[in-house]
Design an enzyme around this catalytic site. Structure first.
Site, PDB file in Angstrom:
ATOM      1  N   HIS A   7       0.824  -1.212   0.000  1.00 30.88           N
ATOM      2  CA  HIS A   7       0.000   0.000   0.000  1.00 30.88           C
ATOM      3  C   HIS A   7       0.855   1.257   0.000  1.00 30.88           C
ATOM      4  O   HIS A   7       2.013   1.243   0.389  1.00 30.88           O
ATOM      5  CB  HIS A   7      -0.955   0.029   1.196  1.00 30.88           C
ATOM      6  CG  HIS A   7      -0.282   0.121   2.538  1.00 30.88           C
ATOM      7  ND1 HIS A   7       0.073  -0.979   3.267  1.00 30.88           N
ATOM      8  CD2 HIS A   7       0.091   1.190   3.285  1.00 30.88           C
ATOM      9  CE1 HIS A   7       0.623  -0.607   4.416  1.00 30.88           C
ATOM     10  NE2 HIS A   7       0.654   0.720   4.451  1.00 30.88           N
ATOM     11  N   HIS A  83       3.904   7.141   3.746  1.00 36.44           N
ATOM     12  CA  HIS A  83       4.801   5.984   3.756  1.00 36.44           C
ATOM     13  C   HIS A  83       4.459   5.033   2.621  1.00 36.44           C
ATOM     14  O   HIS A  83       3.379   5.101   2.040  1.00 36.44           O
ATOM     15  CB  HIS A  83       4.740   5.258   5.109  1.00 36.44           C
ATOM     16  CG  HIS A  83       3.415   4.612   5.403  1.00 36.44           C
ATOM     17  ND1 HIS A  83       2.416   5.242   6.111  1.00 36.44           N
ATOM     18  CD2 HIS A  83       2.918   3.380   5.087  1.00 36.44           C
ATOM     19  CE1 HIS A  83       1.372   4.429   6.226  1.00 36.44           C
ATOM     20  NE2 HIS A  83       1.646   3.303   5.601  1.00 36.44           N
ATOM     21  N   GLU A 133       7.486   0.724   5.339  1.00 40.30           N
ATOM     22  CA  GLU A 133       6.790  -0.251   6.188  1.00 40.30           C
ATOM     23  C   GLU A 133       6.891  -1.631   5.558  1.00 40.30           C
ATOM     24  O   GLU A 133       6.756  -1.772   4.342  1.00 40.30           O
ATOM     25  CB  GLU A 133       5.319   0.176   6.318  1.00 40.30           C
ATOM     26  CG  GLU A 133       4.475  -0.742   7.161  1.00 40.30           C
ATOM     27  CD  GLU A 133       2.999  -0.299   7.196  1.00 40.30           C
ATOM     28  OE1 GLU A 133       2.680   0.830   6.768  1.00 40.30           O
ATOM     29  OE2 GLU A 133       2.165  -1.103   7.635  1.00 40.30           O
TER      30      GLU A 133
HETATM   31  C1  MC0 Z   1       8.792  11.938  10.072  1.00 41.87           C
HETATM   32  N1  MC0 Z   1       9.794  12.174   9.186  1.00 41.87           N
HETATM   33  C2  MC0 Z   1       9.470  11.649   8.012  1.00 41.87           C
HETATM   34  C3  MC0 Z   1       8.184  11.076   8.192  1.00 41.87           C
HETATM   35  N2  MC0 Z   1       7.806  11.262   9.472  1.00 41.87           N
HETATM   36  N3  MC0 Z   1      10.116  11.615   6.840  1.00 41.87           N
HETATM   37  C4  MC0 Z   1       9.490  11.006   5.811  1.00 41.87           C
HETATM   38  N4  MC0 Z   1       8.254  10.449   5.904  1.00 41.87           N
HETATM   39  C5  MC0 Z   1       7.580  10.462   7.075  1.00 41.87           C
HETATM   40  N5  MC0 Z   1       6.383   9.899   7.157  1.00 41.87           N
HETATM   41  C6  MC0 Z   1      11.033  12.911   9.445  1.00 41.87           C
HETATM   42  C7  MC0 Z   1      10.726  14.294   9.975  1.00 41.87           C
HETATM   43  O1  MC0 Z   1      10.483  15.193   8.930  1.00 41.87           O
HETATM   44  C8  MC0 Z   1      11.969  14.627  10.746  1.00 41.87           C
HETATM   45  O2  MC0 Z   1      12.987  15.054   9.861  1.00 41.87           O
HETATM   46  C9  MC0 Z   1      12.378  13.283  11.327  1.00 41.87           C
HETATM   47  O3  MC0 Z   1      11.773  12.273  10.485  1.00 41.87           O
HETATM   48  C10 MC0 Z   1      11.884  13.098  12.744  1.00 41.87           C
HETATM   49  O4  MC0 Z   1      10.495  13.285  12.751  1.00 41.87           O
HETATM   50  P1  MC0 Z   1       9.628  13.881  13.945  1.00 41.87           P
HETATM   51  O5  MC0 Z   1       8.416  14.455  13.386  1.00 41.87           O
HETATM   52  O6  MC0 Z   1      10.489  14.685  14.840  1.00 41.87           O
HETATM   53  O7  MC0 Z   1       9.116  12.619  14.722  1.00 41.87           O
HETATM   54  P2  MC0 Z   1       9.778  11.455  15.519  1.00 41.87           P
HETATM   55  O8  MC0 Z   1      11.272  11.401  15.429  1.00 41.87           O
HETATM   56  O9  MC0 Z   1       9.165  11.482  16.868  1.00 41.87           O
HETATM   57  O10 MC0 Z   1       9.165  10.223  14.707  1.00 41.87           O
HETATM   58  C11 MC0 Z   1       9.472   9.938  13.380  1.00 41.87           C
HETATM   59  C12 MC0 Z   1       9.167   8.440  13.156  1.00 41.87           C
HETATM   60  C13 MC0 Z   1       7.684   8.234  13.588  1.00 41.87           C
HETATM   61  C14 MC0 Z   1       9.395   8.098  11.710  1.00 41.87           C
HETATM   62  C15 MC0 Z   1      10.103   7.602  14.054  1.00 41.87           C
HETATM   63  O11 MC0 Z   1       6.845   9.022  12.782  1.00 41.87           O
HETATM   64  C16 MC0 Z   1       7.253   6.808  13.540  1.00 41.87           C
HETATM   65  O12 MC0 Z   1       7.487   6.025  14.478  1.00 41.87           O
HETATM   66  N6  MC0 Z   1       6.568   6.396  12.441  1.00 41.87           N
HETATM   67  C17 MC0 Z   1       6.141   4.986  12.293  1.00 41.87           C
HETATM   68  C18 MC0 Z   1       4.729   4.814  12.795  1.00 41.87           C
HETATM   69  C19 MC0 Z   1       3.717   5.579  11.971  1.00 41.87           C
HETATM   70  O13 MC0 Z   1       4.045   6.448  11.192  1.00 41.87           O
HETATM   71  N7  MC0 Z   1       2.416   5.230  12.170  1.00 41.87           N
HETATM   72  C20 MC0 Z   1       1.313   5.817  11.467  1.00 41.87           C
HETATM   73  C21 MC0 Z   1       0.896   4.988  10.314  1.00 41.87           C
HETATM   74  P3  MC0 Z   1      13.676  16.479  10.021  1.00 41.87           P
HETATM   75  O14 MC0 Z   1      14.676  16.518   8.903  1.00 41.87           O
HETATM   76  O15 MC0 Z   1      12.557  17.465   9.915  1.00 41.87           O
HETATM   77  O16 MC0 Z   1      14.304  16.416  11.386  1.00 41.87           O
HETATM   78  S1  MC0 Z   1       0.202   3.499  10.904  1.00 41.87           S
HETATM   79  C22 MC0 Z   1      -0.121   2.539   9.606  1.00 41.87           C
HETATM   80  O17 MC0 Z   1       0.082   2.933   8.516  1.00 41.87           O
HETATM   81  C23 MC0 Z   1      -0.711   1.168   9.942  1.00 41.87           C
HETATM   82  C24 MC0 Z   1      -2.095   1.316  10.501  1.00 41.87           C
HETATM   83  C25 MC0 Z   1      -0.709   0.218   8.738  1.00 41.87           C
HETATM   84  O18 MC0 Z   1      -0.136   0.517   7.686  1.00 41.87           O
HETATM   85  O19 MC0 Z   1      -1.267  -0.887   8.856  1.00 41.87           O
END
Ligand code: MC0
Length: 142
Positions: A7, A83, A133
């Site tokens: 996806h 993502h 992912e």
């Molecule tokens: C954050 N960053 C990204 C991003 N999210 N870059 C590209 N794509 C994304 N989606 C970048 C920010 O711009 C920042 O860069 C740096 O990563 C740190 O981000 P932050 O906003 O300070 O946040 P953190 O460090 O607290 O967390 C970032 C992280 C988090 C990726 C670890 O978003 C995470 O754990 N994501 C995985 C879970 C998730 O997204 N769940 C929702 C979808 P700069 O350069 O500005 O410092 S759940 C889902 O989709 C499930 C239901 C499914 O598929 O089944």
């Protein structure tokens, strides 16, 4: 390692409005709707196509609050691609293999994802800015 693009996850402010857009513009159909508290999202999966490696979807995701991963993403970057989810046969094995190459794993172990899948995220900073992912479907179509 990848079986398919499972996806494309698209962040939005208003899930119902975006579902209506994807249905009326592209003729896509919603096949699943869920609230995932752990991930902080309300989401819908829209069927795109079936291929030899399984089914591909568009996943529309709305944050449950501004403090969630998607809430922060929307505040910083606005609506758009959040993502890419790739289908794998065994998410635990894939994590081991990818982690062994020095890529930061957001999830060391699989979590619960859409439609009963086991999922795990790789850190976008180690994947060229793309939040990636891994998705192991309950019954992968091989
Ligand atoms: C954050 N960053 C990204 C991003 N999210 N870059 C590209 N794509 C994304 N989606 C970048 C920010 O711009 C920042 O860069 C740096 O990563 C740190 O981000 P932050 O906003 O300070 O946040 P953190 O460090 O607290 O967390 C970032 C992280 C988090 C990726 C670890 O978003 C995470 O754990 N994501 C995985 C879970 C998730 O997204 N769940 C929702 C979808 P700069 O350069 O500005 O410092 S759940 C889902 O989709 C499930 C239901 C499914 O598929 O089944």
């Amino acid at each position: 390692m990848f079986l398919r693009i499972d996806h494309v996850g698209i962040a939005c402010h208003d899930l119902e409005e975006k579902i209506e857009f994807y249905e009326s513009t592209f003729g896509l159909t919603v096949v699943s709707r869920e609230v995932n508290e752990e991930q902080g999202v309300r989401e819908a999966m829209l069927h795109v196509a079936d291929g030899p490696g399984g089914t591909s979807y568009v996943q529309l995701i709305e944050p449950l609050s501004p403090e969630t991963a998607v809430g922060k993403f929307l505040a910083k970057r606005g609506e758009g691609v959040h993502h890419i989810g790739y289908g794998v046969a065994d998410v635990t094995k894939a994590l081991e293999e990818i982690g062994g190459k020095g890529i930061r794993l957001v999830d060391e172990r699989p979590r619960h994802g859409s439609m009963g899948a086991s999922i795990a995220f790789l850190h976008p900073k180690d994947v060229g800015g793309v939040l990636t992912e891994l998705v192991e479907s309950p019954q992968p179509k091989l």
